[in-house]
Design a protein around this motif. Structure first.
Motif, mmCIF file in Angstrom:
data_model
loop_
_atom_site.group_PDB
_atom_site.id
_atom_site.type_symbol
_atom_site.label_atom_id
_atom_site.label_comp_id
_atom_site.label_asym_id
_atom_site.label_seq_id
_atom_site.Cartn_x
_atom_site.Cartn_y
_atom_site.Cartn_z
ATOM 1 N N LYS A 166 10.640 -16.080 7.488
ATOM 2 C CA LYS A 166 9.573 -15.686 6.909
ATOM 3 C C LYS A 166 8.256 -15.909 7.306
ATOM 4 O O LYS A 166 7.115 -15.574 7.033
ATOM 5 N N ARG A 189 6.784 -18.811 7.741
ATOM 6 C CA ARG A 189 6.029 -20.117 7.090
ATOM 7 C C ARG A 189 5.828 -21.294 8.275
ATOM 8 O O ARG A 189 4.836 -21.752 7.997
ATOM 9 N N ASP A 226 2.162 -24.505 12.460
ATOM 10 C CA ASP A 226 2.521 -24.621 11.306
ATOM 11 C C ASP A 226 4.007 -25.363 11.336
ATOM 12 O O ASP A 226 4.975 -24.789 11.755
ATOM 13 N N ASP A 262 12.429 -20.269 5.996
ATOM 14 C CA ASP A 262 10.975 -20.485 6.447
ATOM 15 C C ASP A 262 10.540 -19.943 7.617
ATOM 16 O O ASP A 262 9.378 -19.317 7.892
ATOM 17 N N ILE A 316 3.702 -28.523 7.228
ATOM 18 C CA ILE A 316 3.619 -27.579 6.198
ATOM 19 C C ILE A 316 4.652 -28.051 5.360
ATOM 20 O O ILE A 316 4.504 -28.003 3.921
ATOM 21 N N LYS A 317 5.922 -28.401 5.760
ATOM 22 C CA LYS A 317 6.968 -28.815 4.815
ATOM 23 C C LYS A 317 7.992 -29.800 5.539
ATOM 24 O O LYS A 317 8.163 -29.931 6.645
#
Length: 166
Positions: free
Chosen positions: A77, A79, A10, A74, A50-51
């Motif tokens: 967390k 992510r 990710d 992120d 993802i971002k």
């Protein structure tokens, strides 16, 4: 330990530029960084974007950048577990802090770091070249930043002494 068993990461793309291109909404360099990274990911398996984190107009001399801090949050967390950058200087130009980030923080958070132009991938920890060259690149990135700063201040001093508007 890096996530060596992961088949897909990710991924967060991190893009940064110190100065903005005038009144443009997004600088040309940011667009070029994005294209380079997306081309790399398009040719390489195992990355799921993802971002994207963009700090346009922020210095790399410290990590007090809004999108960098968002990215680190992120990561904490869960992510994202991978960061891809154009080159290490985009991530940061502070030798000490970059060493801490690459050698301590990201590995402790099980995060893979890929720097496309530097041909660096933290998942490839067996490379002797990487262990020797990366600290030198970070040192050069730090020195370059200091050198430019000295030159700019010197130029501004000359203009002040000549009575020019700054």
């Amino acid at each position: 330990m890096i996530l060596e068993t992961a088949t897909s990461y990710d991924t967060g793309l991190y893009l940064r530029l110190s100065r903005e291109d005038g009144d443009k909404l997004e600088s040309d360099s940011i667009q070029n960084q994005r294209k380079l990274i997306e081309n790399f990911i398009g040719k390489t398996k195992g990355f799921k974007i993802i971002k994207e984190y963009v700090d346009d107009g922020y210095s790399g001399t410290n990590f007090d950048r809004p999108r960098f801090q968002d990215m680190m949050e992120d990561i904490r967390k869960g992510r994202i577990n991978c960061i891809v950058v154009k080159d290490l200087s985009r991530l940061g130009r502070n030798y000490i802090e970059m060493g801490r980030l690459i050698e301590r923080i990201l590995p402790s958070l099980h995060v893979r770091l890929v720097s496309v132009n530097d041909n660096y991938d933290s998942a490839d920890r067996d490379s002797d070249d990487t262990q020797i060259i990366v600290p030198f690149k970070n040192l050069i990135n730090d020195a370059y930043c200091r050198d430019i700063s000295i030159k700019i201040r010197s130029n501004l001093d000359v203009k002040r002494r000549d009575g020019q508007f700054i």
